[in-house]
Enzyme design. Structure first.
Site, PDB file in Angstrom:
ATOM      1  N   SER A  35       0.811  -1.221   0.000  1.00  0.00           N
ATOM      2  CA  SER A  35       0.000   0.000   0.000  1.00  0.00           C
ATOM      3  C   SER A  35       0.848   1.276   0.000  1.00  0.00           C
ATOM      4  O   SER A  35       0.393   2.323  -0.466  1.00  0.00           O
ATOM      5  CB  SER A  35      -0.928   0.013   1.212  1.00  0.00           C
ATOM      6  OG  SER A  35      -0.197  -0.119   2.419  1.00  0.00           O
ATOM      7  N   GLY A  72      -1.848  -4.321   1.020  1.00  0.00           N
ATOM      8  CA  GLY A  72      -1.917  -5.534   1.811  1.00  0.00           C
ATOM      9  C   GLY A  72      -0.953  -6.619   1.391  1.00  0.00           C
ATOM     10  O   GLY A  72      -0.897  -7.682   2.019  1.00  0.00           O
ATOM     11  N   ASN A 101       4.054  -5.505   5.711  1.00  0.00           N
ATOM     12  CA  ASN A 101       2.889  -6.266   6.169  1.00  0.00           C
ATOM     13  C   ASN A 101       3.291  -7.557   6.875  1.00  0.00           C
ATOM     14  O   ASN A 101       2.593  -8.003   7.795  1.00  0.00           O
ATOM     15  CB  ASN A 101       1.948  -6.558   4.989  1.00  0.00           C
ATOM     16  CG  ASN A 101       1.224  -5.307   4.526  1.00  0.00           C
ATOM     17  OD1 ASN A 101       0.693  -4.557   5.332  1.00  0.00           O
ATOM     18  ND2 ASN A 101       1.221  -5.067   3.228  1.00  0.00           N
ATOM     19  N   ASP A 182      -5.245   6.585   9.953  1.00  0.00           N
ATOM     20  CA  ASP A 182      -4.911   5.246  10.457  1.00  0.00           C
ATOM     21  C   ASP A 182      -3.513   5.180  11.069  1.00  0.00           C
ATOM     22  O   ASP A 182      -3.120   4.184  11.656  1.00  0.00           O
ATOM     23  CB  ASP A 182      -5.048   4.194   9.354  1.00  0.00           C
ATOM     24  CG  ASP A 182      -4.099   4.439   8.176  1.00  0.00           C
ATOM     25  OD1 ASP A 182      -3.211   5.314   8.285  1.00  0.00           O
ATOM     26  OD2 ASP A 182      -4.249   3.763   7.156  1.00  0.00           O
ATOM     27  N   HIS A 185      -0.431   4.932   7.013  1.00  0.00           N
ATOM     28  CA  HIS A 185      -0.192   5.300   5.618  1.00  0.00           C
ATOM     29  C   HIS A 185       0.109   6.788   5.478  1.00  0.00           C
ATOM     30  O   HIS A 185      -0.644   7.628   6.000  1.00  0.00           O
ATOM     31  CB  HIS A 185      -1.406   4.924   4.763  1.00  0.00           C
ATOM     32  CG  HIS A 185      -1.659   3.457   4.722  1.00  0.00           C
ATOM     33  ND1 HIS A 185      -2.554   2.832   5.569  1.00  0.00           N
ATOM     34  CD2 HIS A 185      -1.113   2.481   3.950  1.00  0.00           C
ATOM     35  CE1 HIS A 185      -2.559   1.535   5.318  1.00  0.00           C
ATOM     36  NE2 HIS A 185      -1.690   1.298   4.344  1.00  0.00           N
TER      37      HIS A 185
END
Length: 209
Positions: A35, A72, A101, A182, A185
């Protein structure tokens, strides 16, 4: 003697033309990431990969960029997808931005290292240059894990003679205002900084004959 000189002159011109052609031949850059490279949560065209395309044009460097990043994505996902991507795009340069991740899920560092090592080998077997983009884990994952994770990229770079960006979020990670809600990011404002972290290691690869 004159005939010999003419032949030498023609040969020299042809050699120079061939060299110029080789230098200016368009290169294909394949970016395989997660991402952080897939423009998650920001306007299309604002991510560092898109900014890289713009910089290449501004620098008058003949290169096209294929962004095969998926939000992801893990190292095993990248390893699984890479053979088809190499066959389809035949890249001259492969940028691997994966591992975050795996780390956030607390997966074994050895597993991520094995997958990344396999990806580098696949790309190099196709005569592509490779650049690894490193990442750090938050301190709450424990000193042993975070150090092992971060050092993995340096070790891989050294073992495989690949270019390395030690930490893509240098100058970003310590600035909460540069992250989305979040807190994972980066915002669009952070991506020029990310590109500035990546460009010094990337430029020699794309400019090299």
């Amino acid at each position: 003697m004159l005939a010999i000189l003419k032949k030498l002159s023609v040969a020299a011109v042809l050699t120079l033309a061939a060299s110029a052609s080789a230098y200016s031949a368009p290169k294909t850059v394949l970016v395989v990431g997660d991402s952080l490279s897939a423009e998650y949560g920001i306007t299309r065209g604002a991510g560092w990969v898109s900014l890289l395309e713009q910089k290449l044009k501004a620098e008058k460097i003949a290169a096209s960029v294929v962004n095969a990043s998926i939000s992801g994505e893990t190292t095993i996902g990248g390893r699984t997808r890479l053979p088809a991507l190499l066959a389809q795009h035949r890249p001259d340069i492969v940028v691997i931005e994966l591992g975050a991740n795996d780390g956030l899920r607390g997966l074994p560092v050895a597993s991520a290292e094995g997958n990344l090592r396999a990806m580098v080998a696949m790309a190099q077997q196709k005569n592509a240059k490779v650049m690894l983009v490193g990442m750090r884990m938050p301190p709450n994952y424990g000193r042993a894990y975070t150090d092992s994770f971060f050092n993995m990229f340096k070790k891989l770079s050294s073992d495989t003679r690949s270019a390395l960006v030690p930490f893509m979020l240098e100058g970003v990670a310590d600035k909460p205002a540069l992250f989305q809600q979040d807190r994972l990011h980066p915002t669009a404002a952070a991506h020029p900084i990310i590109l500035n972290n990546i460009w010094p290691q990337f430029a020699p690869l794309v400019k090299k004959q």
